[in-house]
Motif scaffolding. Structure first.
Motif, PDB file in Angstrom:
ATOM      1  N   GLU A 141       0.818  -1.199   0.000  1.00  0.00           N
ATOM      2  CA  GLU A 141       0.000   0.000   0.000  1.00  0.00           C
ATOM      3  C   GLU A 141       0.860   1.259   0.000  1.00  0.00           C
ATOM      4  N   ALA A 142       1.969   1.222   0.743  1.00  0.00           N
ATOM      5  CA  ALA A 142       2.831   2.406   0.825  1.00  0.00           C
ATOM      6  C   ALA A 142       3.337   2.801  -0.565  1.00  0.00           C
ATOM      7  N   ILE A 143       3.642   1.804  -1.391  1.00  0.00           N
ATOM      8  CA  ILE A 143       4.094   2.131  -2.751  1.00  0.00           C
ATOM      9  C   ILE A 143       2.940   2.658  -3.593  1.00  0.00           C
ATOM     10  N   THR A 144       1.814   1.940  -3.562  1.00  0.00           N
ATOM     11  CA  THR A 144       0.737   2.343  -4.468  1.00  0.00           C
ATOM     12  C   THR A 144       0.150   3.701  -4.092  1.00  0.00           C
ATOM     13  N   ARG A 145       0.324   4.105  -2.829  1.00  0.00           N
ATOM     14  CA  ARG A 145      -0.183   5.428  -2.429  1.00  0.00           C
ATOM     15  C   ARG A 145       0.870   6.538  -2.540  1.00  0.00           C
ATOM     16  N   SER A 146       2.039   6.201  -3.083  1.00  0.00           N
ATOM     17  CA  SER A 146       3.141   7.173  -3.040  1.00  0.00           C
ATOM     18  C   SER A 146       2.979   8.329  -4.012  1.00  0.00           C
ATOM     19  N   GLY A 147       2.129   8.159  -5.036  1.00  0.00           N
ATOM     20  CA  GLY A 147       1.910   9.248  -5.973  1.00  0.00           C
ATOM     21  C   GLY A 147       2.727   9.143  -7.257  1.00  0.00           C
ATOM     22  N   PHE A 148       3.532   8.103  -7.408  1.00  0.00           N
ATOM     23  CA  PHE A 148       4.260   7.921  -8.665  1.00  0.00           C
ATOM     24  C   PHE A 148       3.297   7.461  -9.765  1.00  0.00           C
ATOM     25  N   GLY A 149       3.801   7.450 -11.005  1.00  0.00           N
ATOM     26  CA  GLY A 149       2.976   7.009 -12.133  1.00  0.00           C
ATOM     27  C   GLY A 149       2.746   5.511 -12.088  1.00  0.00           C
ATOM     28  N   HIS A 150       1.748   5.070 -12.846  1.00  0.00           N
ATOM     29  CA  HIS A 150       1.395   3.640 -12.846  1.00  0.00           C
ATOM     30  C   HIS A 150       2.581   2.750 -13.185  1.00  0.00           C
ATOM     31  N   LYS A 151       3.338   3.152 -14.204  1.00  0.00           N
ATOM     32  CA  LYS A 151       4.430   2.306 -14.673  1.00  0.00           C
ATOM     33  C   LYS A 151       5.484   2.129 -13.573  1.00  0.00           C
ATOM     34  N   GLU A 152       5.878   3.233 -12.968  1.00  0.00           N
ATOM     35  CA  GLU A 152       6.906   3.183 -11.925  1.00  0.00           C
ATOM     36  C   GLU A 152       6.413   2.365 -10.721  1.00  0.00           C
ATOM     37  N   ILE A 153       5.168   2.588 -10.348  1.00  0.00           N
ATOM     38  CA  ILE A 153       4.613   1.857  -9.201  1.00  0.00           C
ATOM     39  C   ILE A 153       4.628   0.350  -9.475  1.00  0.00           C
ATOM     40  N   LEU A 154       4.242  -0.014 -10.691  1.00  0.00           N
ATOM     41  CA  LEU A 154       4.216  -1.437 -11.032  1.00  0.00           C
ATOM     42  C   LEU A 154       5.604  -2.050 -11.003  1.00  0.00           C
ATOM     43  N   LEU A 155       6.582  -1.317 -11.562  1.00  0.00           N
ATOM     44  CA  LEU A 155       7.954  -1.827 -11.532  1.00  0.00           C
ATOM     45  C   LEU A 155       8.404  -2.021 -10.083  1.00  0.00           C
ATOM     46  N   ALA A 156       8.055  -1.070  -9.235  1.00  0.00           N
ATOM     47  CA  ALA A 156       8.501  -1.138  -7.843  1.00  0.00           C
ATOM     48  C   ALA A 156       7.783  -2.237  -7.066  1.00  0.00           C
ATOM     49  N   THR A 157       6.472  -2.396  -7.278  1.00  0.00           N
ATOM     50  CA  THR A 157       5.773  -3.459  -6.538  1.00  0.00           C
ATOM     51  C   THR A 157       6.214  -4.832  -7.038  1.00  0.00           C
ATOM     52  N   ASP A 158       6.498  -4.925  -8.329  1.00  0.00           N
ATOM     53  CA  ASP A 158       7.050  -6.184  -8.870  1.00  0.00           C
ATOM     54  C   ASP A 158       8.358  -6.520  -8.194  1.00  0.00           C
ATOM     55  N   LEU A 159       9.200  -5.506  -8.089  1.00  0.00           N
ATOM     56  CA  LEU A 159      10.508  -5.707  -7.482  1.00  0.00           C
ATOM     57  C   LEU A 159      10.342  -6.115  -6.013  1.00  0.00           C
ATOM     58  N   LEU A 160       9.411  -5.459  -5.327  1.00  0.00           N
ATOM     59  CA  LEU A 160       9.188  -5.800  -3.925  1.00  0.00           C
ATOM     60  C   LEU A 160       8.731  -7.254  -3.793  1.00  0.00           C
ATOM     61  N   ALA A 161       7.829  -7.682  -4.697  1.00  0.00           N
ATOM     62  CA  ALA A 161       7.356  -9.068  -4.650  1.00  0.00           C
ATOM     63  C   ALA A 161       8.523 -10.017  -4.895  1.00  0.00           C
ATOM     64  N   GLU A 162       9.395  -9.639  -5.816  1.00  0.00           N
ATOM     65  CA  GLU A 162      10.556 -10.480  -6.122  1.00  0.00           C
ATOM     66  C   GLU A 162      11.504 -10.547  -4.921  1.00  0.00           C
TER      67      GLU A 162
END
Lengths: 349, 349
Positions: A141-162
């Motif tokens: 949630e902290a990433i998805t609420r951070s205010g970055f664009g969709h693409k950046e958020i997805l890359l970051a949440t993917d990385l976090l999952a990895e």
């Protein structure tokens, strides 16, 4: 105070403020006292100490390619919430009673349950498992609420999952190591790469880099992270045997009592095979005596294993800095990351 | 076979195929035998039975607004992987030895560890906790690899995180209920809303809807999901007391032995207060005798509590269908969801 220390402290403060306001929001969202109590416990656990190394690295990974931005502070706390999630579960699995010098999460919960309650121990561990799972949701949630664009958020949440996925694989190797008589240096390095290097250094750094939108320079930065991460683990093992209990916030006997086959142990057995039975006994004992503990520390030093780890750690840190040189990023942040490599291998907690 | 049953079976097959190919990919990615063994166990656990109700609802939520699409099958397995994650953790917490008629995850792991291994029980539970955490990572990955656009993926992963978060809150209420003498119908309904209705029906359905890109009609669809989810839970409780062990795949005494204060119990105590001490004893016993179990079932029926639950369940299902009418979606899928409401409250497993 020098510039690098200042960067560390300033960001640490911002991260703490951000964590605080994130938990305020979550507490406001809670619609019943049971959830609210548990979220408050997750907050207290997260706010108590912690050096914020990981979120600081996320911010530094960002600052290499982009200047200050309030969104990156918001996103950076994600990995600290992941840290709470993993530590809470770890302490249940290891049956640890303390963490950062205070009761571990499940131990704190247990104390709040009236004595005599049926299966109080199991109950508190179950509550801790669920609390850990909650902290994991918060991290996303902290990433998805951070205010970055969709693409950046997805890359970051993917990385976090990895990151979490590979921490899990490392964890499996770790649990398995206690059963595996043949567990050696190669297995250990893979375990450290997954469980520590990616999770503590490389992953957080890369999260910052992908959030900045940078697509170049990622490879050498990733190597910097992995190598420094291995060095970090070696210093961790050294502190886990020779550290100061007050500074490291846990019993210095923990690693041995948990039967951890650290590089210090593996190399001591290799260099002084006559002590192999003694070392194996120590690792299986579960509650080592003061006398045996001192003897073990002496063997690790006299065998040359201690020096082996120290040298390897220094080489890893130097090599990591040479990869950093290849990164075409903002120079002050690069300087900070070089300074940070030395900080990591000299830290006392 | 009628059209609705066909929709159910056809999608179930596609979901199973997709799960199978997802695990093939994950197994290929594994770089050591320990991880591979654990991923294979997660696969076997996931592939063994399971009615695939949740992913089918995700597909139906999508089909309300968009036609068949291979991406939605790929994304739909996410909630089934979440299900594995939660069931694996649940069984550790409840110390359940069986699941879907086979050994529970940690029980299976335990059997693979040589007898006499130190702390074998704890070891297998720890491996199960980590395996559950891995399945959680897989769940996110299934969505991000589905091929939808960034915006849709983010909406869906957000929703998934929210589902897991609220399941956690529900779980906390559930664990707490055993300690809470005052735990009543209102607390119970909140617990069911979070732990079951959102997780099993509303959440999966809404995931499909947001992946379709639809932004209208979401409110009534959400109400359909919540109300039907409550009905689902009531039928679950009924099967947990009066069901056929072979059909439900677990001991019919489980709910009672776990001390679950179901609506059946709460209302029986309210309608026949003279049996309150007996019912409380049954719930605290942990290993109820056949005789007491039969007596308990008789009390629930004779007190009128059984009929209360049945009537409430029927009303909830009817009401849910009336909300569905308000959804402006594709008519065959709407018909399926209406049929599905009846299926939910008449199912025997």
């Amino acid at each position: 105070m020098d510039r690098n220390e200042n960067y560390l402290l300033k960001n640490r403060e911002m991260i703490d403020r951000e964590l605080d306001s994130f938990f305020k929001m979550k507490l406001d969202e809670c619609r019943d006292p049971v959830s609210r109590d548990m979220v408050a416990r997750i907050r207290d656990f997260t706010m108590n100490g912690g050096k914020r190394v990981r979120p600081i690295l996320t911010i530094a990974g960002y600052n290499l390619f982009r200047g200050f931005d309030e969104r990156i502070t918001k996103a950076s706390i994600s990995i600290e919430l992941t840290q709470s999630y993993l530590l809470i579960h770890d302490d249940v699995m290891d049956q640890s009673e303390t963490r950062r010098g205070k009761p571990s999460f499940h131990a704190g919960v247990r104390e709040s349950i009236p004595e005599g309650t049926w299966d109080r121990k199991r109950l508190s561990e179950n509550l801790a498992i669920v609390a850990g799972d909650l902290a994991d949701s918060f991290a996303n949630e902290a990433i998805t609420r951070s205010g970055f664009g969709h693409k950046e958020i997805l890359l970051a949440t993917d990385l976090l999952a990895e990151i979490v996925e590979y921490t899990g694989y490392g964890q499996l190797l770790d649990i398995n190591s206690a059963m595996d008589e043949e567990f050696g240096q190669k297995d250990l390095m893979r375990l450290h790469l997954w469980k520590t290097a990616k999770y503590t250094i490389e992953g957080p750094l890369m999260m910052g880099a992908v959030l900045s939108g940078s697509e170049k320079n990622l490879k050498p930065l990733s190597y910097y992270g992995y190598l420094l991460g291995l060095a970090f683990q070696l210093q961790d093992d050294i502190l886990g045997l020779y550290g100061n209990e007050k500074t490291i916030g846990k019993s210095v006997k923990n690693d041995v009592n948990e039967g951890k086959k650290t590089l210090l142990m593996i190399k001591a057995m290799e260099y002084s095979p006559e002590y192999m039975p003694f070392i194996n006994e120590c690792l299986k004992n579960g509650d080592i005596s003061d006398e045996d503990f001192e003897k073990l520390k002496d063997i690790v030093k006299s065998s040359g294993s201690y020096d082996y780890s120290i040298n390897m750690m220094k080489k890893l840190a130097e090599k990591s800095k040479s990869y950093l040189e290849l990164v075409d990023g903002e120079s002050e942040t690069k300087n900070f990351l070089k300074w940070f490599a030395d900080y990591i291998i000299t830290r006392q907690n």
